[in-house]
Design a protein around this motif. Structure first.
Motif, PDB file in Angstrom:
ATOM      1  N   ALA A  99       0.834  -1.201   0.000  1.00  0.00           N
ATOM      2  CA  ALA A  99       0.000   0.000   0.000  1.00  0.00           C
ATOM      3  C   ALA A  99       0.874   1.259   0.000  1.00  0.00           C
ATOM      4  O   ALA A  99       0.584   2.233  -0.704  1.00  0.00           O
ATOM      5  CB  ALA A  99      -0.923  -0.010   1.211  1.00  0.00           C
ATOM      6  N   ASP A 146       3.848   1.482  -1.301  1.00  0.00           N
ATOM      7  CA  ASP A 146       4.389   1.590  -2.661  1.00  0.00           C
ATOM      8  C   ASP A 146       3.385   2.259  -3.594  1.00  0.00           C
ATOM      9  O   ASP A 146       3.756   2.939  -4.537  1.00  0.00           O
ATOM     10  CB  ASP A 146       4.738   0.195  -3.204  1.00  0.00           C
ATOM     11  CG  ASP A 146       6.048  -0.319  -2.649  1.00  0.00           C
ATOM     12  OD1 ASP A 146       6.795   0.468  -2.033  1.00  0.00           O
ATOM     13  OD2 ASP A 146       6.339  -1.515  -2.819  1.00  0.00           O
ATOM     14  N   LEU A 147       2.122   2.039  -3.319  1.00  0.00           N
ATOM     15  CA  LEU A 147       1.086   2.676  -4.133  1.00  0.00           C
ATOM     16  C   LEU A 147       0.769   4.075  -3.633  1.00  0.00           C
ATOM     17  O   LEU A 147      -0.125   4.738  -4.147  1.00  0.00           O
ATOM     18  CB  LEU A 147      -0.184   1.809  -4.140  1.00  0.00           C
ATOM     19  CG  LEU A 147      -0.061   0.509  -4.944  1.00  0.00           C
ATOM     20  CD1 LEU A 147      -1.272  -0.382  -4.732  1.00  0.00           C
ATOM     21  CD2 LEU A 147       0.101   0.819  -6.427  1.00  0.00           C
ATOM     22  N   GLY A 148       1.493   4.512  -2.642  1.00  0.00           N
ATOM     23  CA  GLY A 148       1.372   5.906  -2.211  1.00  0.00           C
ATOM     24  C   GLY A 148       0.295   6.185  -1.174  1.00  0.00           C
ATOM     25  O   GLY A 148       0.057   7.348  -0.837  1.00  0.00           O
ATOM     26  N   PHE A 149      -0.358   5.149  -0.655  1.00  0.00           N
ATOM     27  CA  PHE A 149      -1.341   5.374   0.408  1.00  0.00           C
ATOM     28  C   PHE A 149      -0.622   5.868   1.650  1.00  0.00           C
ATOM     29  O   PHE A 149       0.504   5.443   1.939  1.00  0.00           O
ATOM     30  CB  PHE A 149      -2.101   4.081   0.724  1.00  0.00           C
ATOM     31  CG  PHE A 149      -3.080   3.667  -0.339  1.00  0.00           C
ATOM     32  CD1 PHE A 149      -4.361   4.207  -0.378  1.00  0.00           C
ATOM     33  CD2 PHE A 149      -2.722   2.751  -1.320  1.00  0.00           C
ATOM     34  CE1 PHE A 149      -5.262   3.831  -1.363  1.00  0.00           C
ATOM     35  CE2 PHE A 149      -3.615   2.376  -2.312  1.00  0.00           C
ATOM     36  CZ  PHE A 149      -4.888   2.919  -2.327  1.00  0.00           C
ATOM     37  N   HIS A 161      -7.463   8.571  -3.164  1.00  0.00           N
ATOM     38  CA  HIS A 161      -6.022   8.587  -3.368  1.00  0.00           C
ATOM     39  C   HIS A 161      -5.686   8.817  -4.839  1.00  0.00           C
ATOM     40  O   HIS A 161      -4.794   9.605  -5.171  1.00  0.00           O
ATOM     41  CB  HIS A 161      -5.428   7.276  -2.866  1.00  0.00           C
ATOM     42  CG  HIS A 161      -3.955   7.175  -3.067  1.00  0.00           C
ATOM     43  ND1 HIS A 161      -3.093   8.220  -2.802  1.00  0.00           N
ATOM     44  CD2 HIS A 161      -3.184   6.164  -3.536  1.00  0.00           C
ATOM     45  CE1 HIS A 161      -1.857   7.842  -3.091  1.00  0.00           C
ATOM     46  NE2 HIS A 161      -1.893   6.609  -3.537  1.00  0.00           N
TER      47      HIS A 161
END
Ligand code: ZN
Ligand code: ZN
Ligand code: ZN
Ligand code: ZN
Lengths: 139, 139
Positions: free
Chosen positions: B58, B60-63, B92
């Motif tokens: 998560a 890594d996905l910028g959350f 997001h």
DNA sequence: AAGGTCCCTATAGTGACTACAGGGTTAGAT
DNA sequence: ATCTAACCCTGTAGTCACTATAGGGACCTT
């Protein structure tokens, strides 16, 4: 009326900069310590307004305070070549472009994630599933 | 050999997460306080590995950690609808798209700035000039 | 027994501010 | 002249997501 000396609040309004931020720039060495009035208020000259405006414009363009410090130093030496100025700007542009590329990759990932959700229960949610490495029951 | 209990270093290697970061996640309440060995070493179960993997994916996905906290809570309640999950992801994504737009505007500005420089002295540098509100001599 | 590698806690630093707390100063209105 | 609101002061701590020490204790191999 248009006094040559400005209070921090006036400077704040003129540059759309919070008072605390101006004091922070002073503490960080970006703005010189200004003269003080009898009552210990900061008293700014027009040159300070120019300098702060410079800083704010550069910040709006995303330059870091470190980069701005160097730019201000360079700007003072009017006779030297502007190569170093260009280099800072180019470096910053490259960084901006890298960030755009990173965010676009992220955007694609998130698009993919969202398109897979069938809007059922959490148990069958593809978003949760994609984030989870293994069934969560493994305990 | 494949012990059920993992040291923090093993967890670190398995998830490409610095040891300090794992301890930071624990202090932040994202990871539960693990059992301890006799020598006071943290002793992790496979469930902790799952949870940490989730967090890292998560991230890594910028959350944000706050968003991840909520996602983890939602993931635990397998029978509820995944609407809330979707909403976090959509929010997001929107933020990522806003950032991309902002950075693209910045990129255009910087491109313009750089294209105007004729590479002379600082005195005639268009980059410095554009950042300066008034001739710097005004003092 | 020694050495290297791992692990522990606690604290402070990063960037660029922002937000108090707890006061002192000043300008304008009454 | 007095009041009061708006301004200003210093100093400290908080934000986000870590990262980096300092100063030790534990464990494994030789
Ligand atoms: Zn859905
Ligand atoms: Zn879903
Ligand atoms: Zn040039
Ligand atoms: Zn130039």
């Amino acid at each position: 009326m248009t006094n040559k000396h400005l209070t921090i609040g006036t400077l704040s309004r003129m540059t759309a900069t919070k008072v605390e931020t101006i004091r922070f720039y002073e503490k960080s060495g970006l703005l010189a310590k200004p003269a003080r009035t009898e009552g210990n208020y900061r008293s700014y000259a027009p040159a300070d307004l120019n300098r702060l405006s410079f800083i704010r414009r550069a910040r709006d363009l995303g330059f870091s305070l470190d980069q701005i410090r160097v730019l201000l130093d360079l700007a003072d030496d009017r006779s030297r070549s502007c190569e170093a100025v260009d280099e800072i700007a180019k470096e910053h542009l490259a960084e901006v472009e890298r960030k755009i590329a990173d965010l676009k990759a992220l955007q694609r990932e998130l698009d993919r994630l969202l398109s897979q959700c069938r809007c059922g229960t959490v148990a069958e949610c593809r978003i949760i599933e994609t984030l989870s490495p293994l069934p969560l029951e493994v305990n």
